[in-house]
Design a protein around this motif. Structure first.
Motif, short mmCIF file in Angstrom:
data_model
loop_
_atom_site.label_atom_id
_atom_site.label_comp_id
_atom_site.label_asym_id
_atom_site.label_seq_id
_atom_site.Cartn_x
_atom_site.Cartn_y
_atom_site.Cartn_z
N SER A 11 -12.70 23.01 3.37
CA SER A 11 -12.14 21.68 3.11
C SER A 11 -10.65 21.73 2.79
CB SER A 11 -12.91 21.01 1.97
OG SER A 11 -12.86 21.80 0.79
N LEU A 143 -8.34 14.26 1.66
CA LEU A 143 -9.66 14.05 1.06
C LEU A 143 -9.98 12.56 0.93
CD1 LEU A 143 -10.26 16.66 -1.78
CD2 LEU A 143 -11.77 16.12 0.14
N LYS A 147 -13.17 10.76 2.85
CA LYS A 147 -14.22 10.09 2.09
C LYS A 147 -14.40 8.62 2.49
CE LYS A 147 -13.99 13.18 -1.90
NZ LYS A 147 -13.61 13.37 -3.32
N SER A 148 -13.51 8.11 3.31
CA SER A 148 -13.63 6.72 3.76
C SER A 148 -14.59 6.59 4.95
CB SER A 148 -12.25 6.17 4.15
OG SER A 148 -11.76 6.78 5.34
N GLU A 150 -18.26 6.99 6.69
CA GLU A 150 -19.68 7.12 6.39
C GLU A 150 -20.34 8.23 7.18
OE1 GLU A 150 -21.57 3.38 6.95
OE2 GLU A 150 -20.53 2.39 5.28
N PHE A 154 -20.77 15.31 2.64
CA PHE A 154 -20.14 16.39 1.88
C PHE A 154 -21.21 17.29 1.30
CE2 PHE A 154 -16.18 14.09 1.98
CZ PHE A 154 -15.21 15.07 1.77
#
Length: 525
Positions: A11, A143, A147-148, A150, A154
């Motif tokens: 990541s 990050l 995370k926006s 769907e 993770f």
């Protein structure tokens, strides 16, 4: 066992920028997909996070692509792939604009233009930065963007153990086997201590560096060469492992691991390397003085330490106005003050070389494709040909975003063509038991670090390399016996990977019969 369209292992900047582009591509087309983003600790803990200096790109009209290309070739001792260098340098501005669009903040001057700085080996000011914590800022922005979506699942505190290939279907696979394919990865869930099977149509390795094989490194504790070792065991091709970059200026603070980095940008801003008596020494080694490429500066410091019988040299920033130090290097200033009670505006900084970056890795083409179908690699774990025998400062983050983009383009173009075979088995640990003496793993890891630091460091000899090879073989045999008997744990697997990586470094160093860049063998002079 879950099946994903894309599996991303790591990541940092390479893994996150690839994930963003894949997710955005299919979201724009309203095509539902599933992406697994796997990271061994928390998502934020990556090599990227610790990158201080910045990211190189041609922005100023006084600069040129040709100058950046030539600087990269010179730093790489002219064994960099010029075609790759030209591609990366010319793509740099567009990839940087994308990072900015994702929300990355780079320092600007009062007129709104970027506050470009110069670092070692560069002929012009072309480094974009965010104070002295550029990597952390890029990590934050990427990050938030990832995370926006769907479509991204993770998986934090998951440790990738082995890539799944035809080998796991009972077929004999060698380095010469044609049509090798990757079907996903076996992953240890650190919370349940169970190995889970992740099937994937496309897998990207973005696992970072190998620093923990050395006693002194600027890399975080997660940098154990996992991706390179997994690819090597799966019969992926690896190259250039002899080219280990030691950053010249890590803070001298014995017992601290990882070592704290004193960014190249400090020298770019006027910091001067000196001996303990305050005398300068770089004029003996290179006309570029403290801003020579890292391999030259690191060897110069190593030489001065041996000549004078000392454990470190100094970086003098006392002539730089304190307000400038606080503006450009707030994190470095605060760390030195907290750890050593040292005020950069009044005291010289004790520095020593520490392992910093690997210029070799998993061989990939221009699109990040390995020799194993459906398996890509980007970032420090890959070997693209950009760095040659020595990486030019601030070219690493750049390489990562360019190759993540190219891997994205290639892998989405092949979406829908991959077919996963039936009958892939779950992880089999029948007949194993929980390891009774973890101290064995700890001591083997310490011995490995000692071997690599003492015999495969900045300056090498044929005898040192042979001694390293012979002693590593004993560790390998001891570990293999333990590994076969034991249920796997993260320390056990990390040591396995570190042994694989150390073997490759030594093997490639023994095969390299020219002193090029970061590889310096006294017997070849």
């Amino acid at each position: 066992m879950p099946t994903y369209d894309f599996i991303v292992i790591g990541s940092g900047i390479a893994g996150l920028s690839y994930t963003v582009k894949v997710a955005q591509h299919f979201a724009d087309r309203n095509i539902p997909i599933k992406i697994a983003l796997i990271t061994k600790t928390i998502a934020e803990e990556t090599n990227t996070k610790y990158a201080q200096g910045g990211i190189a790109a041609v922005w100023d009209t006084d600069d040129s692509f040709e100058k950046h290309i030539e600087d990269t070739m010179v730093a790489g001792d002219f064994i960099s792939d010029r075609t790759v260098v030209e591609m990366v340098v010319r793509e740099a501005p567009e990839r940087l604009r994308e990072l900015i669009a994702y929300g990355t903040d780079f320092d600007r001057k009062s007129d709104g233009s970027f506050d470009l700085v110069k670092e070692g080996g560069h002929s012009d000011k072309r480094i974009l930065h965010y104070k002295d914590s550029t990597g952390n800022e890029i990590e934050r922005a990427l990050l938030a963007k990832v995370k926006s979506f769907e479509s991204v699942d993770f998986f934090t505190h998951y440790f990738a153990v082995d890539l799944i290939t035809q080998h796991h279907l009972g077929e004999k696979v060698t380095k010469d086997t044609p049509g090798k394919q990757c079907y996903g990865v076996y992953v240890l869930n650190k919370k349940t201590k169970q190995v889970e099977t992740f099937l994937g149509k496309t897998t990207l390795l973005a696992t970072g560096g190998i620093g923990q094989v050395y006693q002194s490194t600027t890399n975080p504790t997660i940098a154990t060469g996992d991706g390179i070792a997994m690819a090597y065991r799966a019969k992926g091709f690896v190259q250039g492992m002899e080219f280990i970059q030691f950053h010249p200026t890590a803070l001298y603070n014995p017992g601290k691991k990882p070592s704290f980095l004193i960014s190249e940008a400090v020298r770019g801003h006027g910091g001067i390397l000196k001996n303990q008596d305050g005398s300068t020494f770089m004029e003996k080694y290179d006309a570029r003085l403290s801003l020579a490429p890292r391999d030259i500066v690191a060897r110069a410091i190593d030489s001065e330490m041996k000549i004078h019988g000392v454990d470190h040299v100094y970086l003098d920033t006392r002539h730089i106005p304190k307000e400038e130090i606080l503006q450009h290097f707030p994190m470095i200033y605060a760390h030195c003050l907290k750890e050593l009670g040292l005020d950069m505006s009044k005291d010289m900084i004790p520095v020593v070389p520490a392992q910093h970056y690997l210029c070799g890795g998993i061989i990939v083409d221009h699109f990040g494709q390995t020799n194993i179908e459906n398996l890509y690699a980007a970032g420090e774990c890959s070997h693209t040909g950009l760095h040659g025998a020595n990486r030019l400062a601030s070219n690493s983050l750049l390489e990562a975003i360019v190759y993540a983009h190219n891997a994205f383009e290639k892998s989405v173009s092949q979406y829908g063509t991959q077919v996963l075979p039936v009958g892939i088995p779950d992880w089999d640990d029948a007949g194993t038991r929980n390891p009774e003496e973890l101290v064995l793993v700890t001591e083997m890891a310490k011995e490995l670090e000692s071997i690599m630091s003492n015999y495969v460091g900045i300056v090498r000899t044929d005898r040192r390399l042979k001694r390293a090879y012979d002693r590593l073989e004993l560790i390998y045999l001891e570990h293999e016996e333990l590994y076969k008997q034991s249920r796997i744990t993260v320390p056990l697997c990390e040591l396995r990977n570190m042994i694989n990586v150390a073997y490759l470094i030594i093997k490639h160093a023994r095969a390299q019969r020219q002193n090029k860049g970061l590889h310096y063998n006294i017997d070849l002079r």
